[in-house]
Design an enzyme around this catalytic site. Structure first.
Site, PDB file in Angstrom:
ATOM      1  CG  HIS A  65     -12.485  52.895 -87.026  1.00  0.00           C
ATOM      2  ND1 HIS A  65     -11.791  54.048 -87.337  1.00  0.00           N
ATOM      3  CD2 HIS A  65     -12.822  53.004 -85.712  1.00  0.00           C
ATOM      4  CE1 HIS A  65     -11.702  54.812 -86.262  1.00  0.00           C
ATOM      5  NE2 HIS A  65     -12.323  54.205 -85.253  1.00  0.00           N
ATOM      6  CD  GLU A  66     -15.084  50.802 -83.561  1.00  0.00           C
ATOM      7  OE1 GLU A  66     -14.410  50.635 -82.530  1.00  0.00           O
ATOM      8  OE2 GLU A  66     -15.479  51.924 -83.933  1.00  0.00           O
ATOM      9  CG  HIS A 111      -9.992  51.328 -81.911  1.00  0.00           C
ATOM     10  ND1 HIS A 111      -9.104  52.372 -81.782  1.00  0.00           N
ATOM     11  CD2 HIS A 111     -11.144  51.883 -82.387  1.00  0.00           C
ATOM     12  CE1 HIS A 111      -9.680  53.493 -82.161  1.00  0.00           C
ATOM     13  NE2 HIS A 111     -10.914  53.226 -82.533  1.00  0.00           N
ATOM     14  CD  GLU A 134     -11.485  57.114 -82.631  1.00  0.00           C
ATOM     15  OE1 GLU A 134     -11.924  56.643 -83.698  1.00  0.00           O
ATOM     16  OE2 GLU A 134     -11.643  56.553 -81.526  1.00  0.00           O
TER      17      GLU A 134
END
Length: 308
Positions: free
Chosen positions: A143-144, A147, A222
């Site tokens: 997930h990070e 980004h 997100e």
């Protein structure tokens, strides 16, 4: 220079939202500067100060975020498993391996910061490492990394800077008004009070618009990072499980208030907000509700299972 992985389809909605947010914020602040200029403030002085602060924010934002959380960069000898996971996931995502930082706190969370793919840092808390299984941790790290792939970190850094400037002006002008401006007697005898009041109202409007725009972008980014995690790992259920575990721990009351307060400044960048209790209307939140995120991940899980 690393390229976007061929299997990762760009999120056009995220790109459009980032462009629209920056365009609208740019337009709002151009109007704001024009009004200040017409009121007699030196345009050159405004631009110089804004440029200096923006450069500091852009080039040192990662250090500011890490410092505020008490994070420290670590090498492979300290956390070999964590480094191995990030190395493998970064290779899958065709990203340069980001730096790795640890935050010594019981709060389970993670965030990515930095101005570009080549200057990125992924920070994880000891609380996260202690509470998540390896598949769940892998999903959070993916997930990070998303980004970083989407470059939304840079956009959020600039957008939050502009909002911060407006917020500071609102507070400064409010105090100026209380001490001799639109709140004092002298304001009846000259135009000073009226000018301060006008600039204060404009600053407040700019901050309000920035507040809504940034949160709308923050919530969608997100969702986009959740999608990226599902594509990188191929297991949306692991991220769903991690999000529920993180949220459950934060709401359980077992996290000291000191740790939650320390994380407030970085909370918009974290995978889950560091807040206890209800966050109010979602339109005012930096993150989508847990229920909406889980629903999307479950839908992706079903789609992947049908495609197998």
């Amino acid at each position: 220079m690393a390229k976007r992985p061929t299997w990762y389809k760009p999120d056009l909605q995220l790109s459009a939202r980032m462009l629209l947010t920056m365009f609208l914020l740019g337009a709002v602040y151009t109007i704001f500067l024009f009004i200040l200029f017409r009121l007699g403030v030196s345009a050159i002085l405004l631009l110089v100060i804004a440029a200096v602060i923006l450069c500091v924010q852009l080039f040192f934002s990662d250090k500011i975020a890490l410092y505020s959380m008490g994070a420290r960069e670590i090498d492979e000898s300290e956390q070999p498993q964590l480094h191995a996971l990030i190395t493998r996931l970064a290779a899958q995502a065709n990203l340069p391996k980001p730096k790795v930082a640890i935050v010594d706190t019981s709060l389970p969370n993670a965030f990515a910061t930095g101005r570009s793919k080549n200057h990125a840092v992924v920070a994880v808390t000891t609380g996260l490492l202690n509470r998540l299984s390896t598949p769940e941790l892998e999903a959070v790290l993916a997930h990070e990394l998303t980004h970083i792939i989407n470059r939304d970190m840079t956009v959020m850094t600039i957008a939050m800077f502009l909002s911060m400037v407006a917020s500071l002006l609102v507070n400064m002008l409010m105090w100026a008004g209380l001490y001799g401006g639109f709140g004092g007697r002298r304001s009846r005898d000259n135009e000073g009070g009226s000018i301060i009041l006008l600039v204060w109202l404009v600053s407040l409007l700019v901050y309000a618009i920035s507040f809504v725009l940034i949160r709308a972008l923050s919530r969608y980014r997100e969702y986009a990072a959740d999608r990226g995690s599902a594509l990188i790992t191929g297991a949306p259920e692991n991220l769903a499980s991690a999000l529920m575990r993180i949220e459950g721990t934060i709401q359980s009351g077992r996290i000291p208030d000191r740790d939650l307060r320390q994380a407030q400044g970085v909370s918009p960048m974290m995978i889950m907000p560091a807040l206890k209790g209800e966050n109010g209307l979602e339109i005012f939140s930096t993150h989508p509700s847990l229920e909406h995120r889980i629903e999307r991940l479950q839908n992706m899980q079903r789609q992947m299972e049908r495609a197998r």
